[in-house]
Design a protein around this motif. Structure first.
Motif, mmCIF file in Angstrom:
data_model
loop_
_atom_site.group_PDB
_atom_site.id
_atom_site.type_symbol
_atom_site.label_atom_id
_atom_site.label_comp_id
_atom_site.label_asym_id
_atom_site.label_seq_id
_atom_site.Cartn_x
_atom_site.Cartn_y
_atom_site.Cartn_z
ATOM 1 N N VAL A 6 0.926 -1.166 0.002
ATOM 2 C CA VAL A 6 -0.111 -0.082 -0.106
ATOM 3 C C VAL A 6 0.779 1.333 -0.018
ATOM 4 O O VAL A 6 1.554 1.527 0.797
ATOM 5 N N VAL A 7 0.660 2.080 -0.918
ATOM 6 C CA VAL A 7 1.606 3.353 -1.135
ATOM 7 C C VAL A 7 0.535 4.722 -1.181
ATOM 8 O O VAL A 7 -0.389 4.665 -1.906
ATOM 9 N N ARG A 8 0.914 5.566 -0.215
ATOM 10 C CA ARG A 8 0.128 6.857 -0.092
ATOM 11 C C ARG A 8 0.924 7.705 -1.079
ATOM 12 O O ARG A 8 1.896 7.847 -0.605
ATOM 13 N N HIS A 9 0.358 8.133 -2.127
ATOM 14 C CA HIS A 9 0.905 9.391 -2.841
ATOM 15 C C HIS A 9 0.470 10.878 -2.508
ATOM 16 O O HIS A 9 -0.438 10.909 -2.372
ATOM 17 N N PHE A 10 1.348 11.816 -2.513
ATOM 18 C CA PHE A 10 1.019 13.100 -2.598
ATOM 19 C C PHE A 10 1.817 14.056 -3.721
ATOM 20 O O PHE A 10 2.877 13.476 -4.096
ATOM 21 N N ALA A 11 1.286 14.880 -4.137
ATOM 22 C CA ALA A 11 1.540 15.785 -5.338
ATOM 23 C C ALA A 11 1.349 17.309 -4.972
ATOM 24 O O ALA A 11 0.149 17.514 -4.297
ATOM 25 N N ALA A 12 2.176 18.115 -5.202
ATOM 26 C CA ALA A 12 2.032 19.438 -5.009
ATOM 27 C C ALA A 12 2.793 20.239 -6.206
ATOM 28 O O ALA A 12 3.665 19.631 -6.824
ATOM 29 N N VAL A 13 2.442 21.562 -6.464
ATOM 30 C CA VAL A 13 2.880 22.428 -7.556
ATOM 31 C C VAL A 13 3.055 23.641 -7.218
ATOM 32 O O VAL A 13 2.318 24.041 -6.344
ATOM 33 N N ASP A 14 3.882 24.440 -7.664
ATOM 34 C CA ASP A 14 4.152 25.842 -7.536
ATOM 35 C C ASP A 14 2.878 26.613 -7.864
ATOM 36 O O ASP A 14 2.215 26.181 -8.794
ATOM 37 N N GLY A 15 2.684 27.517 -6.976
ATOM 38 C CA GLY A 15 1.580 28.573 -7.345
ATOM 39 C C GLY A 15 0.127 28.087 -6.685
ATOM 40 O O GLY A 15 -0.816 28.957 -7.033
ATOM 41 N N SER A 16 0.137 27.226 -6.186
ATOM 42 C CA SER A 16 -1.189 26.650 -5.687
ATOM 43 C C SER A 16 -1.001 26.068 -4.330
ATOM 44 O O SER A 16 -0.061 25.148 -3.983
ATOM 45 N N SER A 18 -2.343 23.741 -2.771
ATOM 46 C CA SER A 18 -3.098 22.392 -2.939
ATOM 47 C C SER A 18 -2.165 21.320 -3.002
ATOM 48 O O SER A 18 -0.992 21.322 -3.273
ATOM 49 N N PHE A 19 -2.894 20.070 -2.380
ATOM 50 C CA PHE A 19 -2.295 18.867 -2.237
ATOM 51 C C PHE A 19 -3.255 17.867 -3.014
ATOM 52 O O PHE A 19 -4.372 17.821 -3.072
ATOM 53 N N VAL A 151 -8.137 16.338 -4.262
ATOM 54 C CA VAL A 151 -7.230 17.666 -4.535
ATOM 55 C C VAL A 151 -7.994 18.308 -3.250
ATOM 56 O O VAL A 151 -9.221 18.610 -3.341
ATOM 57 N N TYR A 152 -7.084 18.970 -2.147
ATOM 58 C CA TYR A 152 -7.667 19.540 -1.120
ATOM 59 C C TYR A 152 -6.581 20.690 -0.596
ATOM 60 O O TYR A 152 -5.491 20.577 -0.826
ATOM 61 N N GLY A 153 -6.805 21.729 0.113
ATOM 62 C CA GLY A 153 -6.249 22.857 0.358
ATOM 63 C C GLY A 153 -6.849 24.080 1.264
ATOM 64 O O GLY A 153 -8.057 23.759 1.236
ATOM 65 N N VAL A 154 -6.102 24.994 1.647
ATOM 66 C CA VAL A 154 -6.378 25.829 2.347
ATOM 67 C C VAL A 154 -5.856 27.212 1.775
ATOM 68 O O VAL A 154 -4.824 27.422 1.613
ATOM 69 N N THR A 155 -6.767 28.383 1.576
ATOM 70 C CA THR A 155 -6.426 29.520 0.900
ATOM 71 C C THR A 155 -7.057 30.588 1.913
ATOM 72 O O THR A 155 -8.123 30.630 2.229
ATOM 73 N N ALA A 156 -6.218 31.678 1.780
ATOM 74 C CA ALA A 156 -6.666 33.150 2.366
ATOM 75 C C ALA A 156 -7.910 33.523 1.614
ATOM 76 O O ALA A 156 -7.790 33.384 0.246
ATOM 77 N N GLY A 157 -9.100 34.050 2.144
ATOM 78 C CA GLY A 157 -10.186 34.602 1.442
ATOM 79 C C GLY A 157 -11.173 33.639 1.461
ATOM 80 O O GLY A 157 -11.764 32.887 2.448
ATOM 81 N N ARG A 158 -12.156 33.586 0.462
ATOM 82 C CA ARG A 158 -13.362 33.116 0.483
ATOM 83 C C ARG A 158 -13.397 32.138 -0.963
ATOM 84 O O ARG A 158 -12.728 31.769 -1.358
ATOM 85 N N ALA A 165 -7.534 29.101 -6.411
ATOM 86 C CA ALA A 165 -6.616 28.068 -6.046
ATOM 87 C C ALA A 165 -6.525 26.819 -6.719
ATOM 88 O O ALA A 165 -5.625 26.010 -7.053
ATOM 89 N N LEU A 166 -7.784 26.161 -6.647
ATOM 90 C CA LEU A 166 -8.015 25.064 -7.334
ATOM 91 C C LEU A 166 -7.959 25.062 -8.941
ATOM 92 O O LEU A 166 -7.090 24.075 -9.473
ATOM 93 N N ARG A 167 -8.152 26.014 -9.364
ATOM 94 C CA ARG A 167 -7.981 26.211 -10.966
ATOM 95 C C ARG A 167 -6.300 26.251 -11.277
ATOM 96 O O ARG A 167 -5.925 25.519 -12.193
ATOM 97 N N ARG A 168 -5.438 26.871 -10.371
ATOM 98 C CA ARG A 168 -4.216 26.843 -10.818
ATOM 99 C C ARG A 168 -3.365 25.561 -10.651
ATOM 100 O O ARG A 168 -2.528 25.133 -11.279
ATOM 101 N N TYR A 169 -4.166 24.812 -9.348
ATOM 102 C CA TYR A 169 -3.763 23.306 -9.650
ATOM 103 C C TYR A 169 -3.988 22.435 -10.529
ATOM 104 O O TYR A 169 -3.213 21.685 -11.381
ATOM 105 N N LEU A 170 -5.268 22.632 -11.245
ATOM 106 C CA LEU A 170 -5.594 22.016 -12.104
ATOM 107 C C LEU A 170 -4.734 22.112 -13.614
ATOM 108 O O LEU A 170 -4.432 21.366 -14.168
ATOM 109 N N VAL A 171 -4.532 23.467 -13.623
ATOM 110 C CA VAL A 171 -3.673 23.764 -14.928
ATOM 111 C C VAL A 171 -2.357 23.254 -14.618
ATOM 112 O O VAL A 171 -1.467 22.738 -15.419
ATOM 113 N N ASN A 172 -1.674 23.646 -13.640
ATOM 114 C CA ASN A 172 0.006 23.514 -13.431
ATOM 115 C C ASN A 172 0.038 22.013 -12.940
ATOM 116 O O ASN A 172 1.109 21.382 -13.409
#
Length: 452
Positions: A6-16, A18-19, A151-158, A165-172
């Protein structure tokens, strides 16, 4: 267990902020049973929960104003909110949600097209979240099984900032930096239905190009048999995946070439896994490939090929790639108008994991398409006549940085939908006019209506 890696994977990119995370289960020589593959289970500070309705049974003949509208609710102590879909992911709700913090927003989305479930349980000042698949069991007997990605994350704002933030992760992250430029699109369906042929389509192409259209999409009805029960009958003839030689004697590749000559991209409609039951036996289609649930077909007129079955999946791949090679489109509109969770023997799945196996196989086909046709745009989205984006604009912070570019659908939605999640007059301020056009209301003369 010792017989499974069993392997749990995580990914992140610059600009968002999000995980992306998912789990793989690798076979090590002994069969294993896997159940309830969740994206995550975690706790967050209690706050207002926001989510987006799905199709909610809405059709063009019987629209539901609540479809694809933004919803919000607070969870009381000891209470829970449950959202889910039993077939396609956007049947009732879209697998996406956010939770308000004091000055930030938690957000999450499940990258999955099939059945899913979210349980948000309030315990004191925390919300316990379980986000993933509905109850199911699948067998690991070779290779590996991969859970849905979340995909999940926390960002300042509403909401607006969480969406960005989610859009940036989907693109990048998901798209690897490839942008997504919306194209001015003309689609033949609502104007012509199945009443199309080479001459009429070429004529429409010329007029569309003159208006500045960038993408011309030939929708359903180009195959032999379409329209047998009316102009909008696209079920008749499904599964042939060849242009009707009487209406398109030069084939669809010639139309693709003509669109390119006019300076447009060319798109084509497909629904590869669904077939007209009257076509069974033609084109090598075997009725044993069709999904059934307790012996029932997807409808009384059409069947759904269970992509988990090797023979049916190979047939879909062969027909689809042959069709793409003939037509050489720039864009594939992959439609899905019916869904059945298969429990039929012989398709490589059990009685409870037909949905999971079908979607996993679908993703395999899409990945192979991306490899074989790297420049082909494959899209399957719902926009609710612009209501989804309009909600986001209405609820964005009034800081002068959010602009909504809309069309005639904006005032039309105001008078045809009584339950819009925004006030057309109070929530927006007009800035300027980008263009103008004419909208005409028409009805059958048999109705006898002459005024509104």
């Amino acid at each position: 267990p010792a017989n499974v890696r069993v392997v749990r994977h995580f990914a992140a990119v610059d600009g968002s902020p999000s995980f992306e995370t998912w789990t793989t289960f690798e076979y090590l020589g002994t069969d294993a049973t896997l159940s309830d593959l969740n994206g995550f289970e975690l706790k967050v500070t209690n706050g207002t929960l926001h989510w987006l309705n799905g199709l909610q049974g809405s059709t063009s003949d019987n629209p539901n104003a609540a479809a694809f509208s933004l919803q919000s609710a607070s969870v009381g102590p000891g209470d829970a909110i449950n959202l889910s879909a039993g077939g396609r992911s956007s049947e009732s709700s879209v697998p996406w949600f956010t939770i308000d913090g004091d000055d930030d927003e938690f957000y999450a989305g499940l990258l999955w097209s099939g059945a899913w479930s979210l349980n948000a349980y309030r315990n004191s000042d925390a919300l316990s979240l379980s986000f993933g698949l509905t109850n199911m069991t699948t067998q690991l007997s070779a290779g590996a099984v991969e859970s849905p990605h979340v995909v999940y994350g926390v960002t300042a704002g509403r909401l607006a900032q969480a969406s960005e933030a989610l859009r940036r992760y989907l693109v990048n992250g998901v798209r690897g930096g490839r942008g997504f430029m919306p194209l001015v699109t003309y689609n033949t369906w609502f104007a012509d239905g199945t009443r199309i042929d080479d001459r009429s389509v070429r004529s429409t192409m010329e007029r569309a190009a003159a208006l500045g259209t960038e993408l011309f999409v030939l929708d359903a009805g180009y195959y032999a048999g379409a329209g047998a029960q009316g102009i909008f009958d696209f079920t008749s003839g499904l599964g042939r995946w060849q242009p009707d030689p009487d209406r398109f004697p030069e084939g669809l590749g010639a139309l693709s070439d003509y669109a390119h000559q006019l300076g447009m991209k060319f798109g084509i409609w497909v629904e590869p896994e669904r077939v007209d039951l009257d076509v069974i036996g033609e084109q090598g289609i075997d009725s044993a490939w069709l999904a059934t649930s307790e012996g029932r077909q997807v409808s009384d007129r059409s069947g759904q090929i269970c992509l988990a079955g090797a023979a049916g999946r190979q047939w879909v791949w062969d027909r689809l790639t042959s069709f793409i090679d003939q037509v050489h489109p720039d864009y594939l509109k992959w439609d899905n108008n019916a869904w059945l969770n298969c429990d039929r023997d012989g398709h490589g799945h059990g009685t409870s994991d037909g949905n999971f196996a079908h979607v996993s196989a679908l993703y395999g086909i899409l990945q192979d398409l991306r490899t074989k046709y790297p420049d082909l745009l494959v899209e399957n989205v719902s926009g609710a006549a612009g209501a989804t984006g309009t909600v986001q604009a209405a609820k964005a912070a009034p800081d002068g940085y959010t602009l909504l570019a809309t069309s005639a659908a904006f005032p039309i939605m105001a008078v045809t939908n009584a339950n819009l999640p925004y006030d057309t007059l109070k929530d927006f301020a007009t800035v300027g006019e980008l263009g103008f056009g004419t909208t005409v209301m028409v009805v059958s003369p048999s109705i006898g209506v002459k005024t509104v």
